[in-house]
Write an enzyme that holds these catalytic residues in place. Structure first.
Site: not given
Length: 271
Positions: A14, A16, A65, A86, A125, A127, A129, A210, A231
């Protein structure tokens, strides 16, 4: 000082905290952002910890999520519609779930002027997202969506949405191929959710990952002259929107553009 953070199972990849630090500097907010990594067995305790420790708000990433929803006091109508949260707001001990990924994903398309209206998309996927991407595509006129899942039998097809598995997807063709799965994420950067042969059947490739900035999935797309995007825009877009939710403010679009530009300069990203 206010405290925010990220809930997830594996957060070694991450970026973030450094991104949020940059946002806080841009908007003049005295705040800190931390990573909260824990196994799924401790999800309920982690949610309780937000109240106990008076954390002002958190983001939520894979694989929580959807799983966090039952533990929240309230879920915004939009997040409830998407079935994925999220961003969690701590309103004086009352935890409210939001979804800012929708706006973040939209930023990938709008910044490149990619139009999904009337097009065919395959989403890898199933999920949280994936649900957000699916909702955005539906709202913007997609003609048909194929959702690729390990267990497609768990879902119900509709008029313009079909579920399939990773074996059968190899026979599909379309306009947009979108990876919402964690396959190819650091440190397993050599992995790809689909083969090069399958990738050749699409014009636009989007990977919500990302880190690395160019996954094997996107590299194969680039080498086959496809339009590609990672991303990063979604990461920045959803983070800015989360701060707006937490702080009850509005952040100018120019700030988002500056954040994306500065991030690319710092990390040498070209996508």
């Amino acid at each position: 000082m206010k405290f925010y953070g990220l809930l997830g199972e594996s957060l070694v990849h991450s970026h973030s905290p450094s991104l949020h630090k940059l946002i806080y500097q841009k908007v003049g907010l005295d705040a800190a952002y931390k990573l909260f990594e824990f196994p799924s067995t401790q999800l309920e305790q982690a949610i309780d910890g937000i109240r106990t420790l008076s954390i002002n708000g958190v983001n939520v990433t894979i694989p929580y999520k959807e799983a966090v929803i039952p533990y929240l006091d309230e879920v915004s109508p939009f997040a409830k519609k998407l079935g994925a949260v999220n961003t969690i707001e701590n309103a004086n001990g009352r935890l409210i779930g939001h979804n800012t990924d929708y706006d973040g994903f939209g930023l990938i398309l709008t910044r490149r002027q990619w139009d999904v209206n009337g097009k065919i998309a395959v989403v890898l996927g199933s999920g949280g997202a994936s649900k957000t991407v699916e909702a955005y595509l539906m709202d913007h006129g997609i003609k048909m969506i194929y959702i690729v899942s390990r267990n497609p039998e768990r879902f119900k097809d509709t008029r313009n949405k079909r579920y399939t598995n990773y074996e059968d997807v190899q026979s599909l063709t379309g306009d947009f191929l979108i990876n919402t799965s964690p396959v190819g994420m650091y440190p397993n950067a050599n992995e790809t959710p689909l083969s090069e042969t399958s990738i050749q059947q699409f014009d636009y490739l989007i990977d919500l990952i990302y880190n690395p900035s160019e996954t094997t999935f996107l590299r194969l797309g680039r080498e086959n002259n496809k339009q590609t995007a990672n991303g990063l825009d979604m990461l920045v877009g959803q983070a800015v929107r989360a701060v707006e939710v937490w702080e009850k403010c509005s952040i100018d679009e120019q700030v988002t553009e500056e954040l994306i530009s500065e991030w690319k300069k710092r990390h040498g990203e070209s996508l």
